[in-house]
Design an enzyme around this catalytic site. Structure first.
Site, PDB file in Angstrom:
ATOM      1  N   GLN A  99      -7.775  26.702 -24.022  1.00  0.00           N
ATOM      2  CA  GLN A  99      -8.509  27.894 -23.613  1.00  0.00           C
ATOM      3  C   GLN A  99      -8.315  28.839 -24.725  1.00  0.00           C
ATOM      4  O   GLN A  99      -7.241  29.308 -25.425  1.00  0.00           O
ATOM      5  CB  GLN A  99      -8.126  28.593 -22.325  1.00  0.00           C
ATOM      6  CG  GLN A  99      -8.971  29.728 -22.057  1.00  0.00           C
ATOM      7  CD  GLN A  99      -8.299  30.630 -20.870  1.00  0.00           C
ATOM      8  OE1 GLN A  99      -7.346  31.269 -21.183  1.00  0.00           O
ATOM      9  NE2 GLN A  99      -8.967  30.461 -19.649  1.00  0.00           N
ATOM     10  N   TYR A 180     -11.450  40.197 -20.664  1.00  0.00           N
ATOM     11  CA  TYR A 180     -11.142  40.076 -22.070  1.00  0.00           C
ATOM     12  C   TYR A 180     -12.552  40.050 -22.789  1.00  0.00           C
ATOM     13  O   TYR A 180     -13.454  40.603 -22.073  1.00  0.00           O
ATOM     14  CB  TYR A 180     -10.590  38.946 -22.300  1.00  0.00           C
ATOM     15  CG  TYR A 180      -9.226  39.070 -21.695  1.00  0.00           C
ATOM     16  CD1 TYR A 180      -8.225  39.999 -21.999  1.00  0.00           C
ATOM     17  CD2 TYR A 180      -8.712  37.745 -21.038  1.00  0.00           C
ATOM     18  CE1 TYR A 180      -7.070  39.887 -21.203  1.00  0.00           C
ATOM     19  CE2 TYR A 180      -7.169  37.700 -20.564  1.00  0.00           C
ATOM     20  CZ  TYR A 180      -6.644  38.946 -20.529  1.00  0.00           C
ATOM     21  OH  TYR A 180      -5.327  38.772 -19.962  1.00  0.00           O
ATOM     22  N   GLY A 310      -3.463  26.780  -9.772  1.00  0.00           N
ATOM     23  CA  GLY A 310      -2.712  27.561 -10.843  1.00  0.00           C
ATOM     24  C   GLY A 310      -1.300  27.419 -10.543  1.00  0.00           C
ATOM     25  O   GLY A 310      -0.406  26.558 -10.997  1.00  0.00           O
TER      26      GLY A 310
END
Length: 357
Positions: A99, A180, A310
């Site tokens: 990522q 972001y 996750g």
């Protein structure tokens, strides 16, 4: 038959199951040079039962760093360290994508080369703090990128994609969520530009599409994915019309023949999966608060092609075996999510019989 444990085609790869390990920041790199430490290879190889692993966010260039002890993919030393990670994962027969995470304004000068200002589409100070070597620090007013500087950032993503492939990654994911830089351009609350990168959604989506173009030129569309998280509203991000924004963005993605679209939902009552999956031609990865029952239901109904887990993967290195066997899951230790060292990172217990029949 459990849908979770059936094969799935994602991009150019045939994966043995539909369990995806989510990208999760763990802050185990050397803070001075962004090189992953030796235990990072152990961490990812322990979790190689996933059909696909998506790495933690990795800054494409040093100016994209946003948190203490996060890793990069810009230098030879970083590439060499990541090569040890991918070798360890591949030795166990798994696939791993990197990522790419440029934090933009979600940073602090103490984290950046020469104490530079963080960058953003507009000079708007976000509310909140980030973790630095000296503790939490307030965000600052960022430097508004010029058009020429935007081109440099896009080129940085392309170089990072090339470096990730050199390091042995099977593909790359663009982190376009969590407030972001890509989401800063996309969102009306953080993008007040009046040029070709601001204003209507066609302009605000331009940065993401240019970055994807650059990444696809290096890797091919079938080795590139993108993560979005509509209305997560993390890191002081907001948009005046998020449903229309993400509808437009996802429809533009089909031109790239991407490996997948990763959509993680947190806290929004609107069903973006129902809105977006029919508009995307590739594999659809669903994430955000899933357990086995929710994942199975979504897969059986055709609402997703793979399920992203996750914290369950964080605390259970053998999560696929535990889910298959109906075993109890370890609880994640939140106090060690972003700490240094092995504790809460590579010391979670596994089942004695980790290999499913």
């Amino acid at each position: 038959m459990s849908q979770i444990f059936t094969p799935v085609h994602i991009g150019r790869y045939e994966l043995p199951n539909r369990l995806v390990m989510a990208p999760m920041t763990r802050s185990r790199a050397n803070d001075d040079d962004g090189v992953p430490t030796d235990i990072v290879a152990t961490y990812y190889s322990q979790r190689a039962g996933a059909g696909l692993i998506i790495s933690e966010g990795v800054y494409p260039t040093a100016t994209g760093k946003g948190h203490v002890r996060t890793p990069g993919i810009e230098t030879d030393a970083q590439v060499d360290a990541w090569k040890r990670v991918t070798d360890a994962v591949h030795a166990r027969g798994a696939r791993i994508f990197m990522q790419l995470m440029h934090c933009g304004r979600i940073s602090h000068p103490s984290l950046l080369p020469a104490n530079a200002q963080p960058v953003a589409p507009s000079a708007i100070k976000p509310a909140g703090q980030t973790w630095t070597a000296s503790g939490q620090q307030e965000f600052v007013t960022p430097h508004e990128l010029s058009v020429a500087e935007i081109a440099d950032v896009v080129a940085g993503y392309r170089a990072a994609t090339r470096r990730a492939l050199e390091a042995g990654f099977d593909g790359v994911e663009l982190h376009a969520a969590s407030g972001y830089l890509p989401e800063q351009f996309l969102s009306s609350g953080s993008n007040k530009r009046e040029d070709q990168y601001g204003g209507p959604i066609e302009n605000r989506a331009r940065f993401i599409l240019e970055v994807l173009t650059a990444m696809v030129k290096e890797a091919g569309g079938d080795r590139v994915g993108i993560k979005i998280s509509p209305e997560m509203n993390y890191n002081d991000i907001s948009d005046v019309n998020p449903q229309a924004t993400y509808w437009h963005l996802v429809e533009q993605l089909n031109a790239f023949n991407l490996a997948y679209l990763h959509v993680a939902l947190f806290g929004t009552p609107f069903d973006y999966h129902a809105l977006l999956k029919p508009r995307f031609n590739g594999a659809y990865l669903m994430g955000g608060g899933l357990d086995r029952a929710k994942a199975e239901a979504a897969l059986k109904k055709g609402q997703a092609d793979a399920a992203v887990f996750g914290s369950a993967f964080l605390a259970n290195p053998d999560l696929p075996a535990r889910l298959r066997n109906g075993a109890t899951l370890n609880a994640p230790d939140r106090e060690t999510f972003f700490s240094a060292g092995e504790k809460g990172y590579i010391d979670y217990a596994s089942l004695d019989a980790a290999e499913p029949a």
